[in-house]
Design a protein around this motif. Sequence first.
Motif, mmCIF file in Angstrom:
data_model
loop_
_atom_site.group_PDB
_atom_site.id
_atom_site.type_symbol
_atom_site.label_atom_id
_atom_site.label_comp_id
_atom_site.label_asym_id
_atom_site.label_seq_id
_atom_site.Cartn_x
_atom_site.Cartn_y
_atom_site.Cartn_z
ATOM 1 N N TRP A 1 -4.090 -1.329 -3.295
ATOM 2 C CA TRP A 1 -4.230 -0.252 -4.368
ATOM 3 C C TRP A 1 -5.346 0.543 -3.934
ATOM 4 C CZ3 TRP A 1 -1.354 0.227 -8.809
ATOM 5 C CH2 TRP A 1 -0.356 -0.884 -9.126
ATOM 6 N N ILE A 2 -6.200 0.521 -2.851
ATOM 7 C CA ILE A 2 -7.244 1.493 -2.780
ATOM 8 C C ILE A 2 -6.713 2.893 -2.335
ATOM 9 C CG2 ILE A 2 -9.135 1.941 -1.140
ATOM 10 C CD1 ILE A 2 -9.648 -1.174 -0.825
ATOM 11 N N ASN A 3 -5.655 3.018 -1.307
ATOM 12 C CA ASN A 3 -5.528 4.418 -0.978
ATOM 13 C C ASN A 3 -4.878 5.298 -2.231
ATOM 14 O OD1 ASN A 3 -6.004 3.265 1.385
ATOM 15 N ND2 ASN A 3 -4.572 4.191 2.355
ATOM 16 N N GLY A 4 -3.954 4.632 -2.919
ATOM 17 C CA GLY A 4 -3.311 5.169 -4.023
ATOM 18 C C GLY A 4 -4.228 5.371 -5.235
ATOM 19 N N LYS B 1 -6.641 -4.689 -2.427
ATOM 20 C CA LYS B 1 -6.807 -3.904 -1.210
ATOM 21 C C LYS B 1 -5.691 -2.986 -1.064
ATOM 22 C CE LYS B 1 -8.685 -5.162 2.449
ATOM 23 N NZ LYS B 1 -9.000 -5.739 3.662
ATOM 24 N N ALA C 1 -7.658 5.806 -4.996
ATOM 25 C CA ALA C 1 -8.631 6.743 -4.623
ATOM 26 C C ALA C 1 -8.068 8.095 -4.660
ATOM 27 C CB ALA C 1 -9.025 6.363 -3.274
ATOM 28 N N SER C 2 -6.754 8.325 -4.742
ATOM 29 C CA SER C 2 -6.311 9.766 -4.619
ATOM 30 C C SER C 2 -5.687 10.197 -6.168
ATOM 31 C CB SER C 2 -5.180 9.718 -3.561
ATOM 32 O OG SER C 2 -4.073 8.861 -4.032
ATOM 33 N N ASN D 1 0.727 -1.212 0.090
ATOM 34 C CA ASN D 1 0.129 -0.104 0.026
ATOM 35 C C ASN D 1 0.901 1.334 0.023
ATOM 36 O OD1 ASN D 1 -1.673 2.373 1.313
ATOM 37 N ND2 ASN D 1 -3.132 0.589 1.404
ATOM 38 N N GLY D 2 2.011 1.207 0.998
ATOM 39 C CA GLY D 2 2.770 2.321 0.892
ATOM 40 C C GLY D 2 3.610 2.777 -0.246
ATOM 41 N N LEU E 1 -14.174 1.172 -7.118
ATOM 42 C CA LEU E 1 -14.048 2.556 -6.820
ATOM 43 C C LEU E 1 -14.692 3.469 -7.837
ATOM 44 C CD1 LEU E 1 -10.255 2.282 -5.351
ATOM 45 C CD2 LEU E 1 -12.274 2.547 -3.909
ATOM 46 N N SER F 1 0.810 3.870 -2.948
ATOM 47 C CA SER F 1 0.479 5.640 -2.500
ATOM 48 C C SER F 1 1.568 6.585 -2.722
ATOM 49 C CB SER F 1 -0.292 5.583 -1.245
ATOM 50 O OG SER F 1 -1.081 4.638 -0.977
ATOM 51 N N ARG G 1 0.997 9.768 -5.332
ATOM 52 C CA ARG G 1 1.200 11.025 -4.791
ATOM 53 C C ARG G 1 2.363 11.961 -5.549
ATOM 54 N NH1 ARG G 1 0.940 8.551 0.463
ATOM 55 N NH2 ARG G 1 3.311 8.647 0.522
#
Length: 489
Positions: free
Chosen positions: A85-88, A83, A90-91, A53-54, A136, A57, A61
């Motif tokens: 990949w969600i944070n990345g 899962k 989504a942004s 995830n890190g 998403l 993301s 960013r």
Amino acid sequence: MKRQFWFLVGSQCLYGDDVLITVDARAKEMVEYLNKSGKLPYELIYKGTAKSNGEISAVIREANYDKECTGIITWCHTFSPSKMWINGLASLQKPYCHLATQYNREIPNEKIDMDFMNLNQAAHGDREHGFIAARLRIPRKVIAGHWQDENLAKRLGDWMRSAVGVAVSRELKVMRFGDNMREVAVTEGDKVEVQAKLGWQVNTWAVGDLVKEMNNVTDSEIDALMREYKESYDIATDNIEAIRYQAREEIAMEKMMKGEGCTAFTNTFQDLYGMEQLPGLASQHLMSKGYGYGGEGDWKVSAMTAIMKAMGENENGSSGFMEDYTYHLSEDNMCSLGAHMLEVCPSLAEAKPRIETHHLGIGMNEKDPARLVFEGKAGKAIVVSLVDMGGRLRLICQDIECIKPIMEMPNLPVARVMWKPAPDLLTGIECWITAGGAHHTVLSYDVTAEQMRDFANMTQIEFVHITKDTTVEGLEDKLAVADLLWKLK
């Protein structure tokens, strides 16, 4: 500006270091191959194999704030649990393409075993990856095929050009010299909504400001532009002063646009206070440099012209402002004649355009304006119209076949293009009117309907495509469903 696209590969640590080393090496090989294919208009940059995830993301960013990064392309060599990949995702604020491919072209019958399966499971990984984007509801392009296929590279290059259109759109500024033509509905629109959705900054400058700038143009500046005119066009008039006046207008308009960072402009024949001629040659030559233009103050078509030019070859393709003027309704050879009073881009010309001066019996012209006169190229093309439907934008695209004009029209002193629209002239007219298409369009020989669909998808606006298979009844049903979906949203 330098543009590049980032390639991010998905995997995980479950399979051990040897697998990850192999994935990394293969990803680099694929990027090198695609960059050398000659099919990608922009460089593809490998940004590593993401395993957490890190990592994902952090790359996204970075992409969001890197001005050279124009889009993200992802691929999962192995299984990559979605899962993470969600944070990345989504942004993500850049256009996104999911490349569904695999390293090996064929299944190796004799060698396939579980080690091979663990390493080469892109079919598995891409489906997991695809689900999370669908979950998403992220706009994205899915391109499937083997990475060495010529068609895959071409489609990827076409998508890149659509992403460039989005990048240009988000930075676009339109300079309006005066307001739009009075009482015209389709040239109006919600500039706040357009800026929020597409990024356009649309503002007005007084014609008096332009006249003041014109008065500051020097003879040496005009002489330099006259030499450029003589190299680019055949001069077919003795009225050199009319041409020099157009040069004065062009120089002043470009100075003002450069000063404000604008790449598109409008004017109208109803507002020429202090000017002798409506900018004809001046507007046409500015379009040849990549500027967008809209007549009668039509800022939407002006912006779309600039965007579609940027999507074309060398970011200034064969796209130009157009208007449906009249029809040829002969039963055995129906076609449409597109033209405008003065302002059609010479990138659409079949042969070297001519500079001519003629009377223009509309507007406040004190003297006969100089303009480029030519016939358009034959070939497949599209016409595109962006309209404001009240609360949402609709992008309408129609397939057309441009033809050599079937008559000479010796007394029509304007640039013109003749075409046959899909599915046929009469059905095409009915479909265009049913969809609410404007009389102003962008005609393009080198931007495709698929690229315009991708642009609409990236910007999340409605897309309507009129093709050889379109019927009025079918289109009415699609528009009704689209209207219902918008209301539900």
